[in-house]
Motif scaffolding. Structure first.
Motif, PDB file in Angstrom:
ATOM      1  N   PHE A   1     -25.328  15.199 -23.947  1.00  0.00           N
ATOM      2  CA  PHE A   1     -25.086  13.726 -24.438  1.00  0.00           C
ATOM      3  C   PHE A   1     -24.574  13.628 -25.466  1.00  0.00           C
ATOM      4  O   PHE A   1     -23.887  12.253 -25.866  1.00  0.00           O
ATOM      5  N   LEU A   2     -24.066  14.261 -26.569  1.00  0.00           N
ATOM      6  CA  LEU A   2     -23.296  14.162 -27.658  1.00  0.00           C
ATOM      7  C   LEU A   2     -21.938  14.449 -27.769  1.00  0.00           C
ATOM      8  O   LEU A   2     -21.139  13.857 -28.424  1.00  0.00           O
ATOM      9  N   SER A   3     -21.305  15.273 -26.641  1.00  0.00           N
ATOM     10  CA  SER A   3     -20.062  15.520 -26.469  1.00  0.00           C
ATOM     11  C   SER A   3     -19.445  14.422 -25.879  1.00  0.00           C
ATOM     12  O   SER A   3     -18.169  14.408 -25.527  1.00  0.00           O
ATOM     13  N   ASP A   4     -19.964  13.596 -25.149  1.00  0.00           N
ATOM     14  CA  ASP A   4     -19.383  12.552 -24.143  1.00  0.00           C
ATOM     15  C   ASP A   4     -19.733  11.290 -24.432  1.00  0.00           C
ATOM     16  O   ASP A   4     -21.092  10.874 -24.714  1.00  0.00           O
ATOM     17  N   PRO A   5     -19.016  10.426 -25.213  1.00  0.00           N
ATOM     18  CA  PRO A   5     -19.400   9.155 -25.926  1.00  0.00           C
ATOM     19  C   PRO A   5     -19.866   8.150 -24.838  1.00  0.00           C
ATOM     20  O   PRO A   5     -20.569   7.217 -25.324  1.00  0.00           O
ATOM     21  N   ASP A   6     -19.686   8.453 -23.537  1.00  0.00           N
ATOM     22  CA  ASP A   6     -20.086   7.374 -22.347  1.00  0.00           C
ATOM     23  C   ASP A   6     -21.365   7.861 -21.857  1.00  0.00           C
ATOM     24  O   ASP A   6     -22.031   7.050 -20.997  1.00  0.00           O
ATOM     25  N   ALA A   7     -22.012   9.435 -22.422  1.00  0.00           N
ATOM     26  CA  ALA A   7     -23.264   9.743 -21.815  1.00  0.00           C
ATOM     27  C   ALA A   7     -24.306   8.790 -21.957  1.00  0.00           C
ATOM     28  O   ALA A   7     -25.238   8.424 -21.486  1.00  0.00           O
ATOM     29  N   LEU A   8     -24.399   8.385 -23.553  1.00  0.00           N
ATOM     30  CA  LEU A   8     -25.392   7.602 -23.904  1.00  0.00           C
ATOM     31  C   LEU A   8     -25.199   6.244 -23.912  1.00  0.00           C
ATOM     32  O   LEU A   8     -25.160   5.335 -24.663  1.00  0.00           O
ATOM     33  N   THR A   9     -25.083   5.551 -22.572  1.00  0.00           N
ATOM     34  CA  THR A   9     -24.995   4.295 -22.341  1.00  0.00           C
ATOM     35  C   THR A   9     -25.925   3.714 -21.291  1.00  0.00           C
ATOM     36  O   THR A   9     -26.491   4.501 -20.495  1.00  0.00           O
ATOM     37  N   PRO A  10     -26.433   2.117 -21.416  1.00  0.00           N
ATOM     38  CA  PRO A  10     -27.271   1.852 -20.232  1.00  0.00           C
ATOM     39  C   PRO A  10     -26.778   2.197 -18.955  1.00  0.00           C
ATOM     40  O   PRO A  10     -27.594   2.262 -17.976  1.00  0.00           O
ATOM     41  N   GLU A  11     -25.351   1.795 -18.818  1.00  0.00           N
ATOM     42  CA  GLU A  11     -24.687   2.163 -17.506  1.00  0.00           C
ATOM     43  C   GLU A  11     -24.797   3.479 -16.963  1.00  0.00           C
ATOM     44  O   GLU A  11     -24.853   3.665 -15.942  1.00  0.00           O
ATOM     45  N   ASN A  12     -24.586   4.584 -17.907  1.00  0.00           N
ATOM     46  CA  ASN A  12     -24.631   5.790 -17.338  1.00  0.00           C
ATOM     47  C   ASN A  12     -26.164   6.098 -17.080  1.00  0.00           C
ATOM     48  O   ASN A  12     -26.432   7.164 -16.157  1.00  0.00           O
ATOM     49  N   TYR A  13     -27.117   5.850 -17.858  1.00  0.00           N
ATOM     50  CA  TYR A  13     -28.440   5.914 -17.419  1.00  0.00           C
ATOM     51  C   TYR A  13     -29.074   5.562 -16.189  1.00  0.00           C
ATOM     52  O   TYR A  13     -29.537   6.378 -15.385  1.00  0.00           O
ATOM     53  N   ARG A  14     -28.411   4.482 -15.859  1.00  0.00           N
ATOM     54  CA  ARG A  14     -28.714   3.815 -14.336  1.00  0.00           C
ATOM     55  C   ARG A  14     -27.852   4.634 -13.390  1.00  0.00           C
ATOM     56  O   ARG A  14     -28.576   4.677 -12.207  1.00  0.00           O
ATOM     57  N   GLN A  15     -26.775   5.021 -13.711  1.00  0.00           N
ATOM     58  CA  GLN A  15     -26.123   6.014 -12.546  1.00  0.00           C
ATOM     59  C   GLN A  15     -26.650   7.253 -12.435  1.00  0.00           C
ATOM     60  O   GLN A  15     -26.759   7.822 -11.346  1.00  0.00           O
ATOM     61  N   THR A  16     -27.185   7.974 -13.650  1.00  0.00           N
ATOM     62  CA  THR A  16     -27.609   9.165 -13.384  1.00  0.00           C
ATOM     63  C   THR A  16     -29.082   9.451 -13.529  1.00  0.00           C
ATOM     64  O   THR A  16     -29.544  10.726 -13.536  1.00  0.00           O
ATOM     65  N   ARG A  17     -30.025   8.477 -13.199  1.00  0.00           N
ATOM     66  CA  ARG A  17     -31.446   8.648 -13.662  1.00  0.00           C
ATOM     67  C   ARG A  17     -32.178   9.267 -12.591  1.00  0.00           C
ATOM     68  O   ARG A  17     -33.307  10.011 -12.652  1.00  0.00           O
ATOM     69  N   PHE A  18     -31.532   9.474 -11.341  1.00  0.00           N
ATOM     70  CA  PHE A  18     -32.216  10.298 -10.340  1.00  0.00           C
ATOM     71  C   PHE A  18     -31.384  11.510 -10.105  1.00  0.00           C
ATOM     72  O   PHE A  18     -31.886  12.423  -9.173  1.00  0.00           O
ATOM     73  N   ALA A  19     -30.430  12.064 -10.966  1.00  0.00           N
ATOM     74  CA  ALA A  19     -29.788  13.332 -10.791  1.00  0.00           C
ATOM     75  C   ALA A  19     -30.731  14.235 -11.151  1.00  0.00           C
ATOM     76  O   ALA A  19     -31.342  14.258 -12.429  1.00  0.00           O
ATOM     77  N   THR A  20     -30.537  15.522 -10.652  1.00  0.00           N
ATOM     78  CA  THR A  20     -31.015  16.699 -11.074  1.00  0.00           C
ATOM     79  C   THR A  20     -30.045  17.989 -11.203  1.00  0.00           C
ATOM     80  O   THR A  20     -29.081  17.797 -10.772  1.00  0.00           O
ATOM     81  N   SER A  21     -30.716  18.713 -12.095  1.00  0.00           N
ATOM     82  CA  SER A  21     -29.817  20.304 -12.153  1.00  0.00           C
ATOM     83  C   SER A  21     -30.912  21.225 -12.250  1.00  0.00           C
ATOM     84  O   SER A  21     -31.951  21.191 -12.743  1.00  0.00           O
ATOM     85  N   THR A  22     -30.281  22.443 -12.047  1.00  0.00           N
ATOM     86  CA  THR A  22     -31.237  23.549 -11.973  1.00  0.00           C
ATOM     87  C   THR A  22     -31.157  24.222 -13.283  1.00  0.00           C
ATOM     88  O   THR A  22     -30.616  23.890 -14.240  1.00  0.00           O
ATOM     89  N   ALA A  23     -32.312  25.012 -13.842  1.00  0.00           N
ATOM     90  CA  ALA A  23     -32.171  25.565 -14.932  1.00  0.00           C
ATOM     91  C   ALA A  23     -31.013  26.416 -15.225  1.00  0.00           C
ATOM     92  O   ALA A  23     -30.548  26.589 -16.190  1.00  0.00           O
ATOM     93  N   GLU A  24     -30.477  27.228 -14.017  1.00  0.00           N
ATOM     94  CA  GLU A  24     -29.459  27.966 -14.266  1.00  0.00           C
ATOM     95  C   GLU A  24     -28.371  27.340 -14.772  1.00  0.00           C
ATOM     96  O   GLU A  24     -27.427  27.485 -15.361  1.00  0.00           O
ATOM     97  N   GLU A  25     -27.982  25.629 -14.261  1.00  0.00           N
ATOM     98  CA  GLU A  25     -26.904  25.047 -14.439  1.00  0.00           C
ATOM     99  C   GLU A  25     -27.051  24.529 -16.083  1.00  0.00           C
ATOM    100  O   GLU A  25     -26.189  24.279 -16.711  1.00  0.00           O
TER     101      GLU A  25
END
Length: 289
Positions: free
Chosen positions: A39-63
């Protein structure tokens, strides 16, 4: 840890052979926090638009662990005495690895073990592990978040992808039941509980705080010695998109309090500090007053 998860923590100066389970739970491992990278390395990560686009995305523990390992560690625990390490930095990566170790040792997911060992025995009927589910069971409060660079609040009630570092939904009543059982000795043997309460300084977490194995002690000004004999309380808060939780319990497990807030301010530090302070003060007075 290398014996439990061979080859998992390596690269960029990271070395699982220098890290113990104690280092993970006490946050003395030196491992980078994967959520900071996310979230902190990408200035576009913490935006309302990115939240809406990624809120159903998942990642594994390994990832998640692999993301953390793209950065060098803050330090490596002493090779001769890693458990004696006192350098401290909070890292969600530690809890992700702890969840992976639970699965390796027991053959079950961390959710399975939490349910069997804690949720069911304590009768926590309003506590659940949602897995990859994005919806909170109703009724619930609406979560709001003020993203950096914005003035308006965004409804962040829908969000998937949490792991062993925070994928539990509960109520303040169930939180109190858990805290009293934990410090009251209902869940752990006395020697294990005492080991859990061995701390290292963690001023960054809270003024005067000491971080143990997944639980923190902090002093409380004017604490009633009849309620908080050691002059403080044990606690651990939690923050996610639009939610803030605080809880505290006396050292003997007799007195506890829990609070939940449903607005997270990332671009108004005055409001954010006032909210955190109000949560701390409420818990301090209820537990140690």
């Amino acid at each position: 840890m290398e014996e439990l998860l061979p080859g998992v923590v390596t690269g960029n100066g990271n070395d699982g052979g220098r890290i113990t389970v104690t280092n993970l739970l006490r946050h003395t491992s030196g491992l980078a926090n994967y959520t900071d990278i996310l979230f902190l390395s990408d200035p576009d990560a913490l935006t309302p638009e990115n939240y809406r686009q990624t809120r159903f995305a998942t990642s594994t523990a390994e990832e998640k662990v692999a993301l953390a390992l793209t950065e060098a560690p803050g330090w490596l625990p002493d090779a001769d005495d890693p458990q004696g390490e006192t350098r401290w930095s909070y890292s969600n990566t530690n809890y992700i690895l702890a969840g992976m170790i639970i699965e390796k040792v027991t053959g079950h997911s961390w959710e399975h073990e939490v349910h069997e060992r804690i949720i069911e025995p304590l009768g926590l009927r309003h506590t659940l592990t949602p897995g990859s589910g994005a919806y909170v069971p109703q009724p619930t409060a609406t979560a709001y978040m003020q993203f950096p660079g914005t003035e308006e609040l965004t409804d962040t009630s829908v969000l998937a992808d949490a792991g062993a570092d925070g994928a539990i939904i509960s109520t303040t009543a169930d939180m109190n039941t858990f805290l009293r059982a934990l410090l009251g000795g209902e869940l752990l043997e006395p020697a294990t509980l005492e080991t859990m309460k061995e701390t290292v300084p963690a001023e960054e977490f809270a003024p005067g705080a000491g971080y143990g194995l997944g639980i923190v002690w902090r002093p409380v000004a004017g604490a009633d010695p009849g309620r908080c004999a050691d002059g403080g309380l044990w606690f651990h808060g939690g923050t996610s998109f639009g939610t803030v939780s605080e809880g505290g319990v006396s050292g003997d497990g007799r007195y506890s309090a829990a609070a939940a807030g449903f607005t997270l301010w990332l671009d108004d530090q005055e409001k954010a500090e006032a909210q955190f302070r109000a949560g701390y003060d409420l818990v301090d007075r209820a537990v140690c007053g």
